[in-house]
Enzyme design. Sequence first.
Site, PDB file in Angstrom:
ATOM      1  N   ASP A 173      66.738 -34.677 -70.315  1.00  0.00           N
ATOM      2  CA  ASP A 173      66.228 -33.598 -71.664  1.00  0.00           C
ATOM      3  C   ASP A 173      66.907 -34.625 -73.035  1.00  0.00           C
ATOM      4  O   ASP A 173      68.900 -34.571 -72.236  1.00  0.00           O
ATOM      5  CB  ASP A 173      66.476 -32.164 -70.981  1.00  0.00           C
ATOM      6  CG  ASP A 173      65.691 -31.901 -72.044  1.00  0.00           C
ATOM      7  OD1 ASP A 173      66.233 -31.610 -73.577  1.00  0.00           O
ATOM      8  OD2 ASP A 173      66.440 -30.262 -71.795  1.00  0.00           O
TER       9      ASP A 173
ATOM     10  N   ASP B 278      62.056 -33.461 -76.774  1.00  0.00           N
ATOM     11  CA  ASP B 278      62.692 -34.311 -76.480  1.00  0.00           C
ATOM     12  C   ASP B 278      63.061 -34.563 -74.674  1.00  0.00           C
ATOM     13  O   ASP B 278      64.120 -34.355 -74.226  1.00  0.00           O
ATOM     14  CB  ASP B 278      63.879 -33.388 -76.928  1.00  0.00           C
ATOM     15  CG  ASP B 278      63.552 -32.288 -76.592  1.00  0.00           C
ATOM     16  OD1 ASP B 278      62.551 -31.935 -76.243  1.00  0.00           O
ATOM     17  OD2 ASP B 278      64.128 -31.651 -77.401  1.00  0.00           O
ATOM     18  N   GLU B 279      61.693 -34.413 -74.476  1.00  0.00           N
ATOM     19  CA  GLU B 279      61.530 -33.954 -72.651  1.00  0.00           C
ATOM     20  C   GLU B 279      60.489 -35.040 -71.817  1.00  0.00           C
ATOM     21  O   GLU B 279      59.605 -35.178 -72.449  1.00  0.00           O
ATOM     22  CB  GLU B 279      61.592 -32.485 -72.172  1.00  0.00           C
ATOM     23  CG  GLU B 279      62.378 -31.334 -72.873  1.00  0.00           C
ATOM     24  CD  GLU B 279      61.863 -30.074 -72.500  1.00  0.00           C
ATOM     25  OE1 GLU B 279      62.509 -29.489 -71.528  1.00  0.00           O
ATOM     26  OE2 GLU B 279      60.955 -29.507 -73.046  1.00  0.00           O
TER      27      GLU B 279
END
Lengths: 405, 105
Positions: free
Chosen positions: A6, A101-102
């Site tokens: 993350d 974003d993960e």
Amino acid sequence: MRALVDCNNFFVSCERVFNALLTDRPVVVLSNNDGCIIARSQEAKAIGIPMGAPLFQVQDLVRLHNVICCSSNFALYGDMSQRVMNILSRFTPDLEVYSIDEAFLEIDSLAVAEEIRRVILQWTGLPVSLGIASTKTLAKVASSCAKKGNGIYYLEHPQPILEALPVEDVWGIGRKTADFLHRQNLHTAWELASQNDLWIKKNLTVRGLRMAYELRGIPSLSLDELPSDQKSILRSRSFGRPVSTLEELLEAIAAYTTVAAEEVRLLGKKVGCLDVFLHTHPHKAGDYYSNSAHFTFPEPTAYTPTLITAAKESLRSIYKPHLLYKKTGIIFSHLVPETSFQTDFFAPPSSKNSPLMDVLDRINRTYGDKTLRFAAEGIAQPWKMKSEGRSPRYTTNWHELLTVR
Amino acid sequence: MQEPNAHIGFVAPDTFEKALDLDTLLIHHPAATFYVKVEGNAMEKEGILVGDILIVDRALTPKPQGFVVAIIEGEFRMQRWKELQKKPHIQVWGVVTYVIHKCAH
């Protein structure tokens, strides 16, 4: 082991890579039209600026602490995201991009986790944290521990953590379900996971049962079955056989867009930006090609044909012939609630049912094609958006490069 | 899209020679490569002029004789690494691998 990677405070971190003056300062990123706070630096969190707050509500805090407000720069965030995912795919073919974003990936040691963190930080300037456990749901739990600690957390023995985890904080448990569980005297993740299978299946369906298995450490959820995060919606699939023609890719992307658009409307949201990505097989001989294209809508939309047109245009712009593609997909980001949607330059933020949107929708339905072309023309007209403090598009526009003296 | 060789009736992908592509020459770590524009004339002596575009690779480790983009007092600067190495509070942002200079104006 499953790891959830993350990117910490992703949008703010992207801004910081290119602007050293933002280091150690409270920084927030604002939504399109500079309405709401959609990302905060650690310093901004610490002074109590809430996520999602309209800027005017926190104006006093912003002035008092000299908070730096950046307009969102999704062209930059999309590109940086692609870089992170590319780096991750060097470590393993078993990579599942979950949001901008993960991503989940399979790792076999904690040393690899350290290496991932080091390489992403050096190569892109972005700090990431890794939550590691035996299942995705537990990796998500580990991820929040990682952020509080030193960036890497291996949840080897979940029981004590799950005993302290309120049931409403389990991934995918909504408020209604949480209320129900509390009435059943089940307050923690551990208590839920310890119920018998029949009871869980009866009261929480098969999905709830799978979640319980995940909490017990038995992998049971595929990426498509994970709860959608609020920041973005991702739809993609690896092709069973490599795909080479533009037509086939366009078909696939249109299909993913249709499904994702339904999901967006179900959530009562509209899409501010979309990203299309495609890549060839990262671990086969030959040239690896991977690219993504970003599209910002002049106005957020949940209208499928408009979304499809934008997605197809984006795909065309990155397609290269004579390659064997392994995967393509779409990410909708900057999701805004339908109701708080503001038609920035036409009308003041007003009623729920903007008459303008009604008219637009009617026109869309009647003159689909023409209107669609009008929306697609938005590709080259980002200036229509109000974004006074937007940073340069350092990585996607030759005229906006970072400069040195 | 029409295959380039469709009109002559065969396509043999293995025999394609790909046209040269600058990316393959200049970029070794796409995910770590950024372009940066030169605005000042601090590097004039080195032949690096205003308007030149630097190709910066963040995956590399700086070498003493090589050029880096570094952050000095909150500003992005280009320098030879050996000139910065000993100064305090220097953060290397990336290693300059190529300079693109426009000749025809």
